[in-house]
Design a protein around this motif. Sequence first.
Motif, PDB file in Angstrom:
ATOM      1  N   GLN A   1      42.994  29.531  28.388  1.00 32.75           N
ATOM      2  CA  GLN A   1      43.259  28.464  29.348  1.00 32.75           C
ATOM      3  C   GLN A   1      44.121  28.935  30.528  1.00 32.75           C
ATOM      4  O   GLN A   1      45.027  28.239  30.979  1.00 32.75           O
ATOM      5  CB  GLN A   1      43.926  27.274  28.657  1.00 32.75           C
ATOM      6  CG  GLN A   1      43.010  26.541  27.691  1.00 32.75           C
ATOM      7  CD  GLN A   1      43.625  25.290  27.124  1.00 32.75           C
ATOM      8  OE1 GLN A   1      44.844  25.092  27.199  1.00 32.75           O
ATOM      9  NE2 GLN A   1      42.809  24.432  26.543  1.00 32.75           N
ATOM     10  N   SER A   2      43.812  30.119  31.024  1.00 30.42           N
ATOM     11  CA  SER A   2      44.541  30.676  32.171  1.00 30.42           C
ATOM     12  C   SER A   2      43.565  30.951  33.300  1.00 30.42           C
ATOM     13  O   SER A   2      42.338  30.942  33.126  1.00 30.42           O
ATOM     14  CB  SER A   2      45.259  31.972  31.776  1.00 30.42           C
ATOM     15  OG  SER A   2      44.319  32.988  31.470  1.00 30.42           O
ATOM     16  N   LEU A   3      44.129  31.222  34.481  1.00 32.57           N
ATOM     17  CA  LEU A   3      43.300  31.551  35.639  1.00 32.57           C
ATOM     18  C   LEU A   3      42.520  32.837  35.405  1.00 32.57           C
ATOM     19  O   LEU A   3      41.383  32.971  35.863  1.00 32.57           O
ATOM     20  CB  LEU A   3      44.184  31.678  36.888  1.00 32.57           C
ATOM     21  CG  LEU A   3      43.479  32.065  38.189  1.00 32.57           C
ATOM     22  CD1 LEU A   3      42.461  30.999  38.594  1.00 32.57           C
ATOM     23  CD2 LEU A   3      44.486  32.299  39.308  1.00 32.57           C
ATOM     24  N   VAL A   4      43.115  33.773  34.670  1.00 30.86           N
ATOM     25  CA  VAL A   4      42.440  35.046  34.410  1.00 30.86           C
ATOM     26  C   VAL A   4      41.132  34.817  33.661  1.00 30.86           C
ATOM     27  O   VAL A   4      40.079  35.371  34.022  1.00 30.86           O
ATOM     28  CB  VAL A   4      43.368  35.983  33.607  1.00 30.86           C
ATOM     29  CG1 VAL A   4      42.627  37.260  33.216  1.00 30.86           C
ATOM     30  CG2 VAL A   4      44.603  36.324  34.422  1.00 30.86           C
ATOM     31  N   MET A   5      41.166  33.980  32.626  1.00 34.34           N
ATOM     32  CA  MET A   5      39.952  33.717  31.853  1.00 34.34           C
ATOM     33  C   MET A   5      38.933  32.949  32.682  1.00 34.34           C
ATOM     34  O   MET A   5      37.723  33.208  32.594  1.00 34.34           O
ATOM     35  CB  MET A   5      40.294  32.938  30.579  1.00 34.34           C
ATOM     36  CG  MET A   5      39.077  32.620  29.721  1.00 34.34           C
ATOM     37  SD  MET A   5      39.504  31.870  28.141  1.00 34.34           S
ATOM     38  CE  MET A   5      40.220  33.283  27.318  1.00 34.34           C
ATOM     39  N   LEU A   6      39.386  32.027  33.516  1.00 29.02           N
ATOM     40  CA  LEU A   6      38.465  31.263  34.357  1.00 29.02           C
ATOM     41  C   LEU A   6      37.776  32.165  35.371  1.00 29.02           C
ATOM     42  O   LEU A   6      36.564  32.056  35.600  1.00 29.02           O
ATOM     43  CB  LEU A   6      39.221  30.139  35.057  1.00 29.02           C
ATOM     44  CG  LEU A   6      38.392  29.169  35.902  1.00 29.02           C
ATOM     45  CD1 LEU A   6      37.311  28.512  35.063  1.00 29.02           C
ATOM     46  CD2 LEU A   6      39.289  28.115  36.534  1.00 29.02           C
ATOM     47  N   VAL A   7      38.547  33.073  35.981  1.00 31.93           N
ATOM     48  CA  VAL A   7      37.951  34.007  36.935  1.00 31.93           C
ATOM     49  C   VAL A   7      36.952  34.924  36.222  1.00 31.93           C
ATOM     50  O   VAL A   7      35.864  35.206  36.746  1.00 31.93           O
ATOM     51  CB  VAL A   7      39.055  34.832  37.629  1.00 31.93           C
ATOM     52  CG1 VAL A   7      38.443  35.981  38.441  1.00 31.93           C
ATOM     53  CG2 VAL A   7      39.884  33.943  38.544  1.00 31.93           C
ATOM     54  N   ALA A   8      37.298  35.380  35.018  1.00 28.27           N
ATOM     55  CA  ALA A   8      36.383  36.247  34.269  1.00 28.27           C
ATOM     56  C   ALA A   8      35.065  35.534  33.975  1.00 28.27           C
ATOM     57  O   ALA A   8      33.982  36.117  34.103  1.00 28.27           O
ATOM     58  CB  ALA A   8      37.047  36.700  32.970  1.00 28.27           C
ATOM     59  N   ALA A   9      35.143  34.263  33.576  1.00 32.01           N
ATOM     60  CA  ALA A   9      33.921  33.501  33.311  1.00 32.01           C
ATOM     61  C   ALA A   9      33.105  33.314  34.582  1.00 32.01           C
ATOM     62  O   ALA A   9      31.865  33.418  34.555  1.00 32.01           O
ATOM     63  CB  ALA A   9      34.280  32.145  32.706  1.00 32.01           C
ATOM     64  N   CYS A  10      33.765  33.072  35.709  1.00 29.41           N
ATOM     65  CA  CYS A  10      33.044  32.916  36.981  1.00 29.41           C
ATOM     66  C   CYS A  10      32.406  34.223  37.425  1.00 29.41           C
ATOM     67  O   CYS A  10      31.312  34.232  38.004  1.00 29.41           O
ATOM     68  CB  CYS A  10      33.985  32.393  38.059  1.00 29.41           C
ATOM     69  SG  CYS A  10      34.471  30.674  37.839  1.00 29.41           S
ATOM     70  N   VAL A  11      33.057  35.345  37.169  1.00 26.29           N
ATOM     71  CA  VAL A  11      32.476  36.647  37.505  1.00 26.29           C
ATOM     72  C   VAL A  11      31.200  36.873  36.699  1.00 26.29           C
ATOM     73  O   VAL A  11      30.178  37.329  37.235  1.00 26.29           O
ATOM     74  CB  VAL A  11      33.496  37.774  37.257  1.00 26.29           C
ATOM     75  CG1 VAL A  11      32.819  39.140  37.347  1.00 26.29           C
ATOM     76  CG2 VAL A  11      34.623  37.693  38.273  1.00 26.29           C
ATOM     77  N   VAL A  12      31.232  36.556  35.407  1.00 22.91           N
ATOM     78  CA  VAL A  12      30.026  36.680  34.581  1.00 22.91           C
ATOM     79  C   VAL A  12      28.912  35.799  35.123  1.00 22.91           C
ATOM     80  O   VAL A  12      27.743  36.190  35.170  1.00 22.91           O
ATOM     81  CB  VAL A  12      30.350  36.311  33.109  1.00 22.91           C
ATOM     82  CG1 VAL A  12      29.072  36.170  32.292  1.00 22.91           C
ATOM     83  CG2 VAL A  12      31.244  37.369  32.493  1.00 22.91           C
ATOM     84  N   ARG A  13      29.275  34.608  35.561  1.00 19.22           N
ATOM     85  CA  ARG A  13      28.273  33.631  36.010  1.00 19.22           C
ATOM     86  C   ARG A  13      27.653  34.009  37.351  1.00 19.22           C
ATOM     87  O   ARG A  13      26.465  33.789  37.571  1.00 19.22           O
ATOM     88  CB  ARG A  13      28.959  32.262  36.131  1.00 19.22           C
ATOM     89  CG  ARG A  13      28.062  31.097  36.414  1.00 19.22           C
ATOM     90  CD  ARG A  13      27.308  30.634  35.186  1.00 19.22           C
ATOM     91  NE  ARG A  13      26.629  29.386  35.444  1.00 19.22           N
ATOM     92  CZ  ARG A  13      25.437  29.265  36.011  1.00 19.22           C
ATOM     93  NH1 ARG A  13      24.802  30.353  36.400  1.00 19.22           N
ATOM     94  NH2 ARG A  13      24.875  28.091  36.185  1.00 19.22           N
ATOM     95  N   PHE A  14      28.434  34.606  38.269  1.00 21.08           N
ATOM     96  CA  PHE A  14      27.969  34.784  39.642  1.00 21.08           C
ATOM     97  C   PHE A  14      27.862  36.241  40.078  1.00 21.08           C
ATOM     98  O   PHE A  14      27.632  36.504  41.257  1.00 21.08           O
ATOM     99  CB  PHE A  14      28.893  34.039  40.607  1.00 21.08           C
ATOM    100  CG  PHE A  14      28.933  32.562  40.351  1.00 21.08           C
ATOM    101  CD1 PHE A  14      27.848  31.768  40.633  1.00 21.08           C
ATOM    102  CD2 PHE A  14      30.068  31.970  39.819  1.00 21.08           C
ATOM    103  CE1 PHE A  14      27.875  30.410  40.395  1.00 21.08           C
ATOM    104  CE2 PHE A  14      30.114  30.612  39.574  1.00 21.08           C
ATOM    105  CZ  PHE A  14      29.013  29.826  39.860  1.00 21.08           C
TER     106      PHE A  14
END
Length: 487
Positions: free
Chosen positions: A424-437
């Motif tokens: 639940q941190s910005l790091v994990m959110l950015v990592a998920a967005c990188v995988v997605r896009f």
Amino acid sequence: MLTLRPRAARPISLPRIGRVANGLNQGYSRVGSRPSERPPLWIVLPAVLVALFELLPLLYLVARTLDAGENGWRFLLRSRTLEVVFNTAALAGAVAISTIAIAVPLAWLTSRTDLPGRAFWSTAAALPLVIPSYIGAVVMVAAFGPRGMLQTALAPLGVERLPSIYGFTGSWLTLTLFTYPYVYLTVRAALRNLDPSLEEAARCLGYGPWRTFFAVTLPQLRPAAAAGGVLTVLYTLGDFGVVTLLRYDAFTRAIYVQYRSALDRGSAALLALLLVAISIAVLAVELRARGNATLHRLGSGASRRGRPIALGHARIPAVLFCGVVVGLALVLPISVLAAWLLRSIGAGADLSGLGSATLHSLTLGGWTALIATACALPLAILLVRFPGSGARSIERLAYLGYALPGLVVALAFVAFGAGTPFYQSLVMLVAACVVRFLPEAISSARAALLQVSPRLEEAARGLGRSQARAVASVTIPLARPGILAGA
């Protein structure tokens, strides 16, 4: 006395010029690729690590599939599942065709012609990309729904109800309007760096701008158009908001129903794996359509821009075409959202959190763009400079995350990140967005690198620079427009 008569010059037809263009595309691949040379470790290692990172959602799906049991496999073989497969394939194919049909002429008009207001249209045509597709679906329903704004405006004329926009038609129209910039940005970056000599040769032979475009320019844009088209297909396969709001039975909607309503994560994982299989088939088709063409200059000469093509009497239709596309994809959503915002302000709505939400969105988008672009460059260099079965396999792995619904990607990161400091941190959110896009950055970077001749790198290496420094100081600056488009 023997008289020598000069042989009549063989006339050069436009189809022959088109074949020359295609031949150049195929011939360039021998110059741009180095199948006998092994790629350096500083390219291979980051590319492999990025591709393995993209496998996290797939590993999560495999783990969930093991819990499905026999009932899950029965669910997968139902006739209803086959219907969902057909619906999704039909929507993805229709969106890909329509986005290419819109984006390629739009990119050509804004980069190669004397279109009035060309600077404005070139910027406005890319802006629909920042509007989320589900917001676009809400706007389309509000504007063109059976009881929408258009019906209200036509009510004095006796129109009590408009045809339903729900289902395939509304989903196809919405996804087309808000995903065509993927093709537009990629093709426009390719057009800006194309060698204009072939087009000028066709024009000197008396052919107009439209025939020159179809016979000479369009064949050279095939790699960029194919890359953008596959992004729209994968986006459509993984879209959830549009098909849910417009009530179209596609894969993502079926997966969501299994997750939330039926509480059956095993069957939902099986559906998601089937979606991955379809994505792999799409990538295989795109790989064959793309070929190994490169678009850089084969001979010597200075890089230059061609003169803008005069549209003449086609100016008015061209402006109308740009106006309709930008009006539906940009002006209409902004107008509807602005009207709702003014209505909310008049009703006393609390907008105190808007500033922090905007800052969070910009922060997330900025970090995602930076990291995804950095991750895409080694993959793009590997694909362009060292093509082969290994590079293509890595590319397919990198593209899989884009076809998965955001729900699946989020659940995968929650499953792997729970109990870690990054949960639940910005790091994990950015990592998920990188995988997605990540595929967006790869496609644009690859299309840009195809236009940079490897001879420039070889010249830099001949002057004493290492391969890494040659790429950093020569190749990447020349490919910068395409890389920035992906970011």
